[in-house]
Design a protein around this motif. Structure first.
Motif, PDB file in Angstrom:
ATOM      1  N   SER B  97       0.876  -1.294  -0.004  1.00 37.40           N
ATOM      2  CA  SER B  97      -0.172   0.048   0.060  1.00 37.40           C
ATOM      3  C   SER B  97       0.979   1.155   0.038  1.00 37.40           C
ATOM      4  O   SER B  97       2.128   1.097   0.195  1.00 37.40           O
ATOM      5  CB  SER B  97      -0.818  -0.198   1.288  1.00 37.40           C
ATOM      6  OG  SER B  97      -0.182   0.575   2.288  1.00 37.40           O
ATOM      7  N   SER B  98       0.244   2.413  -0.243  1.00 37.38           N
ATOM      8  CA  SER B  98       1.557   3.574  -0.275  1.00 37.38           C
ATOM      9  C   SER B  98       2.033   3.669   1.156  1.00 37.38           C
ATOM     10  O   SER B  98       3.274   3.946   1.122  1.00 37.38           O
ATOM     11  CB  SER B  98       0.707   4.760  -0.807  1.00 37.38           C
ATOM     12  OG  SER B  98      -0.291   5.094  -0.093  1.00 37.38           O
ATOM     13  N   PRO B 198     -11.516   1.999   0.674  1.00 40.88           N
ATOM     14  CA  PRO B 198     -10.525   2.788  -0.311  1.00 40.88           C
ATOM     15  C   PRO B 198     -10.267   1.642  -1.382  1.00 40.88           C
ATOM     16  O   PRO B 198     -10.298   0.449  -1.186  1.00 40.88           O
ATOM     17  CB  PRO B 198      -9.313   2.907   0.345  1.00 40.88           C
ATOM     18  CG  PRO B 198      -9.637   2.658   1.851  1.00 40.88           C
ATOM     19  CD  PRO B 198     -10.874   2.067   1.889  1.00 40.88           C
ATOM     20  N   PRO B 200      -7.685   0.307  -3.342  1.00 41.97           N
ATOM     21  CA  PRO B 200      -6.805  -0.762  -3.181  1.00 41.97           C
ATOM     22  C   PRO B 200      -7.165  -1.946  -2.251  1.00 41.97           C
ATOM     23  O   PRO B 200      -6.943  -2.989  -2.519  1.00 41.97           O
ATOM     24  CB  PRO B 200      -5.546   0.003  -2.706  1.00 41.97           C
ATOM     25  CG  PRO B 200      -5.704   1.271  -2.849  1.00 41.97           C
ATOM     26  CD  PRO B 200      -6.984   1.683  -2.672  1.00 41.97           C
ATOM     27  N   HIS B 246      -9.729  12.719  -7.912  1.00 39.68           N
ATOM     28  CA  HIS B 246      -8.397  12.180  -8.561  1.00 39.68           C
ATOM     29  C   HIS B 246      -8.078  10.779  -7.679  1.00 39.68           C
ATOM     30  O   HIS B 246      -7.673   9.791  -8.490  1.00 39.68           O
ATOM     31  CB  HIS B 246      -7.287  12.977  -8.143  1.00 39.68           C
ATOM     32  CG  HIS B 246      -6.103  12.467  -8.593  1.00 39.68           C
ATOM     33  ND1 HIS B 246      -5.231  11.739  -7.748  1.00 39.68           N
ATOM     34  CD2 HIS B 246      -5.311  12.661  -9.939  1.00 39.68           C
ATOM     35  CE1 HIS B 246      -4.084  11.469  -8.595  1.00 39.68           C
ATOM     36  NE2 HIS B 246      -4.322  11.846  -9.828  1.00 39.68           N
ATOM     37  N   HIS B 247      -8.639  10.505  -6.629  1.00 41.74           N
ATOM     38  CA  HIS B 247      -8.333   9.325  -5.970  1.00 41.74           C
ATOM     39  C   HIS B 247      -9.184   8.128  -6.477  1.00 41.74           C
ATOM     40  O   HIS B 247      -8.986   6.956  -6.020  1.00 41.74           O
ATOM     41  CB  HIS B 247      -8.286   9.263  -4.446  1.00 41.74           C
ATOM     42  CG  HIS B 247      -9.818   9.787  -3.809  1.00 41.74           C
ATOM     43  ND1 HIS B 247     -10.747   8.733  -3.634  1.00 41.74           N
ATOM     44  CD2 HIS B 247     -10.465  10.929  -3.582  1.00 41.74           C
ATOM     45  CE1 HIS B 247     -11.943   9.343  -3.110  1.00 41.74           C
ATOM     46  NE2 HIS B 247     -11.511  10.562  -3.220  1.00 41.74           N
ATOM     47  N   HIS B 249      -9.048   7.834  -9.963  1.00 36.71           N
ATOM     48  CA  HIS B 249      -8.627   7.240 -11.010  1.00 36.71           C
ATOM     49  C   HIS B 249      -7.711   5.809 -10.945  1.00 36.71           C
ATOM     50  O   HIS B 249      -6.911   5.846 -10.308  1.00 36.71           O
ATOM     51  CB  HIS B 249      -7.702   8.441 -11.384  1.00 36.71           C
ATOM     52  CG  HIS B 249      -6.667   7.993 -12.415  1.00 36.71           C
ATOM     53  ND1 HIS B 249      -5.338   8.648 -12.727  1.00 36.71           N
ATOM     54  CD2 HIS B 249      -6.410   6.950 -13.640  1.00 36.71           C
ATOM     55  CE1 HIS B 249      -4.365   7.917 -13.641  1.00 36.71           C
ATOM     56  NE2 HIS B 249      -5.231   7.204 -14.087  1.00 36.71           N
ATOM     57  N   GLN B 252      -2.611   2.703 -15.101  1.00 35.47           N
ATOM     58  CA  GLN B 252      -1.235   2.687 -14.960  1.00 35.47           C
ATOM     59  C   GLN B 252      -0.402   3.681 -14.081  1.00 35.47           C
ATOM     60  O   GLN B 252       0.380   3.388 -13.519  1.00 35.47           O
ATOM     61  CB  GLN B 252      -0.679   2.555 -16.281  1.00 35.47           C
ATOM     62  CG  GLN B 252       0.852   2.656 -16.222  1.00 35.47           C
ATOM     63  CD  GLN B 252       1.185   1.676 -17.648  1.00 35.47           C
ATOM     64  OE1 GLN B 252       0.630   1.717 -18.703  1.00 35.47           O
ATOM     65  NE2 GLN B 252       2.688   1.050 -17.422  1.00 35.47           N
ATOM     66  N   THR B 253      -1.186   4.696 -14.383  1.00 37.73           N
ATOM     67  CA  THR B 253      -0.792   5.976 -13.548  1.00 37.73           C
ATOM     68  C   THR B 253      -1.652   6.571 -12.462  1.00 37.73           C
ATOM     69  O   THR B 253      -1.314   7.620 -12.076  1.00 37.73           O
ATOM     70  CB  THR B 253      -0.568   7.447 -14.394  1.00 37.73           C
ATOM     71  OG1 THR B 253      -1.668   7.689 -15.143  1.00 37.73           O
ATOM     72  CG2 THR B 253       0.717   7.150 -15.436  1.00 37.73           C
ATOM     73  N   GLY B 254      -2.559   5.933 -12.294  1.00 33.35           N
ATOM     74  CA  GLY B 254      -3.477   5.790 -10.959  1.00 33.35           C
ATOM     75  C   GLY B 254      -3.486   4.766 -10.244  1.00 33.35           C
ATOM     76  O   GLY B 254      -2.246   4.147  -9.592  1.00 33.35           O
ATOM     77  N   VAL B 255      -4.411   4.513  -9.265  1.00 38.33           N
ATOM     78  CA  VAL B 255      -4.769   3.488  -8.320  1.00 38.33           C
ATOM     79  C   VAL B 255      -4.599   2.238  -9.154  1.00 38.33           C
ATOM     80  O   VAL B 255      -5.151   2.177 -10.322  1.00 38.33           O
ATOM     81  CB  VAL B 255      -5.914   3.596  -7.307  1.00 38.33           C
ATOM     82  CG1 VAL B 255      -5.899   2.562  -6.409  1.00 38.33           C
ATOM     83  CG2 VAL B 255      -5.828   4.737  -6.961  1.00 38.33           C
ATOM     84  N   LYS B 256      -3.794   0.996  -8.541  1.00 37.82           N
ATOM     85  CA  LYS B 256      -3.768  -0.120  -9.130  1.00 37.82           C
ATOM     86  C   LYS B 256      -4.701  -0.982  -8.110  1.00 37.82           C
ATOM     87  O   LYS B 256      -4.634  -0.969  -7.002  1.00 37.82           O
ATOM     88  CB  LYS B 256      -2.390  -0.901  -9.225  1.00 37.82           C
ATOM     89  CG  LYS B 256      -1.528  -0.176 -10.314  1.00 37.82           C
ATOM     90  CD  LYS B 256      -0.927   1.077  -9.853  1.00 37.82           C
ATOM     91  CE  LYS B 256       0.229   1.443 -10.670  1.00 37.82           C
ATOM     92  NZ  LYS B 256       0.416   2.885 -10.480  1.00 37.82           N
TER      93      LYS B 256
END
Lengths: 244, 321
Positions: B97-98, B198, B200, B246-247, B249, B252-256
């Motif tokens: 996770s981040s 969330p 993820p 935004h969260h 999205h 590839q450049t957003g949330v996986k």
């Protein structure tokens, strides 16, 4: 203010991924390389900060000579000079060690990079650099302004945002919308050719190594459901796929 | 020696992905004939931590003090590093996770540890220590050998399916020294959507693309998500246009994400979008264009107008409940 931006060189996001040499190496044939998309955001914001505050901006890449077009592009976008550590960036710790080594020598106020690279997606290099240097690391940073010696930051957290203030020096992993990607103009491209690019040898050793690559299994056929009987999907998801 | 799992606390409970990591850790402990320790950092009641036992942990170390209530990357990694040193842990496991990435990264820096993220299977110990990890945002895998003394693994969601027991873990408090620099980065404000899982962590996700034609048309999608108890997501153009936050999205450049079910409405399926969602167990695509590339990556497809299809699905879900 002295800024160091670390860029990766990665396959274009639309590139078809394949492997060669009996699945032991990445097949580079026909693959266009680009600056890591997240690193590109970090670079764009760094160029803006340099313009605002009149500091210096150095771009750093850990890579072989084939990454030089991406380094020249970063110089064309607005970096003053560049350093390339001449080594394959195969291991997160190893790459972080190179960055920390260069950062220590250069005494930078801000060390910026993308939140992760789009090839290995590990997202840990900035944190390791911060730990080695003994300074805070923050990621993923979506907004960044500098007031004197203080960075005002907005960072994405799961399901929301966190606003922080921290004093420099800092290591930041960045993502959109920190800035819009920049495109080099002709003057930038011309001047980039004359800007210094120092190539230095690596320090230390990689702690991990890839032994083999593989592809995910092929997806089976898609089961189509007529739109007028759309509700049948729910039954399939419940009884066949068993996901609801 | 012990295998150490760093389990994340969110809203006072252990995250589901962390429970997977605990179960994975119990299997690695078996493989390597070591004991398993779980470290949880932050505010939680003992009753919320005992559940770690269901996933194979007999003991949870709980670090909780006033300066650990808000997740602080430097402070949390200080705690993790000191726990690993005290209990001689050479294998550290987290759910990616981040926060976990940031915490384990610093711990890797402190312990000179090889760190590998997005691990999808149990390690292969037949020749050293080799893990399989997802790379190129889910487009391929790399078998990676970790050669350092201390090894850190970040697990991808659904890397393992836990078998759950009814054993309760015992809780032991753990104190660590927090370095002075930890409080240098001060949180001044937190804005968090409440009551939603969330992305993820989500098992069910309903997602919309530009095909929905505008933010004012999101209601049918929200209704289906609500009926399913799903989280909502969107494509990059939708987030770039500010139709959705935004969260949400994914790509590839957003949330996986790696949910059990991903329903995509009005998303054509660009390669960058697929990269963020291709770890979903089941993908449903709803699109007016039968040639949309997303159908090739889907398990179930409906060619049709999302505004007509979505209400039918919502009604069918409601009829179940």
């Amino acid at each position: 203010m002295k800024i160091l931006v670390c860029i990766s060189s990665v396959p274009d996001t639309t590139a078809k991924i394949s492997f060669s040499d009996n699945n032991t190496s990445f097949n580079k044939e026909g693959v266009a390389l680009i600056i890591g998309p997240y690193d590109d955001y970090a670079l764009a914001r760094a160029v803006e900060l340099k313009e605002e505050s009149g500091g210096t901006l150095t771009v750093l890449n850990v890579g072989t000579s084939e990454t030089e077009p991406q380094i020249r592009k970063a110089l064309a976008i607005g970096a003053d000079d560049a350093i390339r550590v001449d080594a394959e960036p195969t291991d997160s710790f190893f790459v972080a060690e190179q960055i920390a080594h260069i950062a220590k020598e250069g005494n930078y106020d801000l060390i910026m990079m993308g939140r992760e690279t789009t090839d290995y997606n590990s997202g840990v290099v900035h944190g390791i650099v911060g730990q080695i240097l003994g300074i805070p690391s923050l990621s993923p940073v979506m907004e960044l302004t500098i007031e004197g010696n203080t960075a005002k930051i907005s960072r994405e957290i799961e399901g929301g945002k966190e606003k922080l203030e921290a004093s420099l020096p800092l290591v930041l992993g960045c993502q959109e919308p920190i800035a819009e990607w920049k495109i080099a103009n002709m003057r930038g491209i011309m001047s980039a050719r004359k800007k210094p690019l120092n190539v230095v040898p690596p320090v230390g050793e990689a702690l991990t190594s890839v032994t083999n690559y593989s592809m995910p299994p092929e997806k089976g056929a898609c089961k189509m459901i007529p739109a007028e009987e759309a509700e049948a999907l729910i039954e399939l998801l419940r009884k066949e796929a068993k996901v609801i | 020696m012990s295998v150490l799992v760093y389990a994340e606390i969110a809203e006072g409970t252990l995250k589901n992905t962390s429970l997977e990591a605990i179960y994975y850790g119990s299997k690695v402990a078996e493989q390597t004939s070591q004991s398993l320790l779980v470290l949880a950092i932050g505010k939680a009641e003992n009753t919320a931590l005992e559940i770690a036992g269901n996933y194979g942990a007999s003991k949870v170390l709980h670090a909780n003090s006033s300066n650990l209530e808000v997740a602080n990357i430097v402070a949390y990694s200080d705690v993790l590093t000191q726990a690993a040193e005290k209990f001689d842990s050479k294998i550290i496991i987290t759910a990616k996770s981040s926060l976990a990435d940031a915490v384990t990264a610093r711990t890797a820096g402190a312990l000179q540890a090889g760190v590998v993220g997005n691990v999808t299977e149990l390690p292969d110990l037949s020749n050293g220590f080799t893990v399989t990890r997802s790379i190129f945002t889910g487009k391929a895998f790399a078998q990676t050998s970790i050669n350092s003394d201390v090894k850190i693994l970040g697990l991808k969601k659904n890397a393992i399916s836990p078998e759950v027991s009814d054993v309760k873990a015992t809780i032991e408090s753990f104190n660590a020294e927090i370095s002075e620099g930890a409080m240098n980065a001060k949180v001044v404000d937190t804005i968090k959507a409440t009551g939603v899982v969330p992305l993820p962590e989500a098992d069910l996700v309903v997602s919309g693309g530009r095909g929905l034609k505008g933010p004012e048309h999101w209601q049918p999608l929200l209704d289906l998500a609500d009926a399913l108890g799903a989280s909502t997501a969107c494509s990059k153009p939708v987030s770039d246009l500010d139709w959705r936050p935004h969260h949400e999205h994914v790509g590839q450049t957003g949330v996986k994400i790696a949910p059990n079910l991903y329903i995509a409405c009005g998303i054509s399926g660009a390669i960058q979008h697929l990269a963020g969602v291709n770890s979903s167990k089941v993908i449903v695509v709803i699109n007016t264009d039968p040639e949309a590339p997303f159908f090739k990556a889907a398990d179930y497809g409906i060619v049709g107008d999302a505004f007509e299809v979505l209400p039918k699905l919502t009604a069918a879900v409601k009829a179940l409940n």
